[in-house]
Design a protein around this motif. Structure first.
Motif, mmCIF file in Angstrom:
data_model
loop_
_atom_site.group_PDB
_atom_site.id
_atom_site.type_symbol
_atom_site.label_atom_id
_atom_site.label_comp_id
_atom_site.label_asym_id
_atom_site.label_seq_id
_atom_site.Cartn_x
_atom_site.Cartn_y
_atom_site.Cartn_z
ATOM 1 N N ARG A 297 42.950 41.821 22.156
ATOM 2 C CA ARG A 297 44.162 41.850 22.992
ATOM 3 C C ARG A 297 44.085 40.789 24.092
ATOM 4 O O ARG A 297 45.082 40.136 24.410
ATOM 5 N N ILE B 118 44.704 37.400 22.520
ATOM 6 C CA ILE B 118 46.135 37.289 22.210
ATOM 7 C C ILE B 118 46.931 37.014 23.481
ATOM 8 O O ILE B 118 47.829 36.162 23.495
ATOM 9 N N ASP B 119 46.598 37.709 24.565
ATOM 10 C CA ASP B 119 47.300 37.489 25.834
ATOM 11 C C ASP B 119 47.128 36.050 26.310
ATOM 12 O O ASP B 119 48.077 35.420 26.796
ATOM 13 N N TYR C 114 50.880 45.057 20.184
ATOM 14 C CA TYR C 114 50.110 43.883 19.767
ATOM 15 C C TYR C 114 50.161 43.578 18.271
ATOM 16 O O TYR C 114 49.671 42.528 17.851
ATOM 17 N N LYS D 283 52.232 40.447 17.829
ATOM 18 C CA LYS D 283 51.557 39.350 18.523
ATOM 19 C C LYS D 283 50.331 38.876 17.741
ATOM 20 O O LYS D 283 50.053 37.672 17.670
#
Length: 246
Positions: A65, A68-69, A103, A106
């Motif tokens: 995560r 991805i951010d 997510y 994403k």
């Protein structure tokens, strides 16, 4: 930045960042020479592959995560000089986050814009000759994640075939694992050692004075095996080889 330049995000991997930053610089040099503006996000961390491989899926999701951010705020392809880390993002992120309502999409989006380094050069940029020149006799070891999960085989071959003065020799059983496998080399060290010894025997028999691969973990593992045998064969990342344009 000129209109012809491609913005590229470099995910350098934690091993390269900590142990062999020269590989990351070689990747940057090569991409710069082919009209790419290489951007590096300082907030990037480990992709979570070690945790994932060890069975710590919850922790791997947390790291996924974060990655991805970091890259969701950027534009352009994400290029990684490692088949194993590329596989983690391309194949494992969508799998471990498939039930995450925030997510899931994403992860799929990041997966589609992520490439292993040689894959990006040959398949995305359509570059087969980077103008490299390297004097040596080389054997190539295709690392497992790139070969089996990403089909990275012809791309390194094309780039090395177009490297001037580089003599290539065949490596017997080239597609067999070197025995690294991350934690496998620790938890199953006897099996790992046996696999490494077999690989090193083939490398020595090939007559090469340089062994080329594209994953730093495998490179360190094989270089250590050769050093312990007192064999003076260098093990290099393919980016180091094709960055030599002298």
């Amino acid at each position: 930045m000129s209109k012809t330049q491609q913005i590229v995000q470099l995910l350098v991997t934690c091993m390269i960042d900590a142990i062999a930053p020269n590989i990351g610089m070689s990747v940057k040099n090569i991409l710069n020479r082919h009209q790419c503006e290489v951007q590096f996000q300082n907030s990037q961390t480990c992709c979570g592959q070690p945790a994932f491989n060890a069975g710590f899926i919850k922790q791997a999701r947390t790291m996924a995560r974060h990655t991805i951010d970091v890259f969701s705020k950027t534009t352009g392809p994400v290029v990684i000089p490692s088949g194993s880390c590329t596989d983690m993002i391309v194949h494992q992120y969508p799998e471990i986050l498939k039930h995450d309502p925030i997510y899931k999409t994403k992860a799929e989006q990041l997966s589609k814009r992520t490439f292993e380094f040689t894959q990006f050069l040959v398949d995305y940029l359509k570059v087969e000759d980077v103008g490299a020149h390297y004097t040596g006799c080389a054997a190539y070891h295709p690392c497992c994640h790139g070969l089996r999960n990403l089909n990275i085989k012809r791309q390194p071959s094309i780039l090395l075939n177009n490297t001037q003065s580089l003599k290539q020799v065949e490596l017997d059983c080239a597609e067999e694992c070197c025995g690294f496998g991350g934690l496998f080399s620790i938890n199953m060290n006897k099996i790992s050692e046996s696999m490494l010894n077999k690989k090193m025997s083939h490398v020595i028999d090939s007559g090469a004075n340089v062994l080329i691969a594209n994953d730093l973990g495998c490179i360190i593992h094989m270089q250590g095996g050769l050093r312990r045998k007192g064999i003076n064969i260098k093990v290099k990342h393919i980016a180091e080889i094709i960055d030599d344009c002298n």
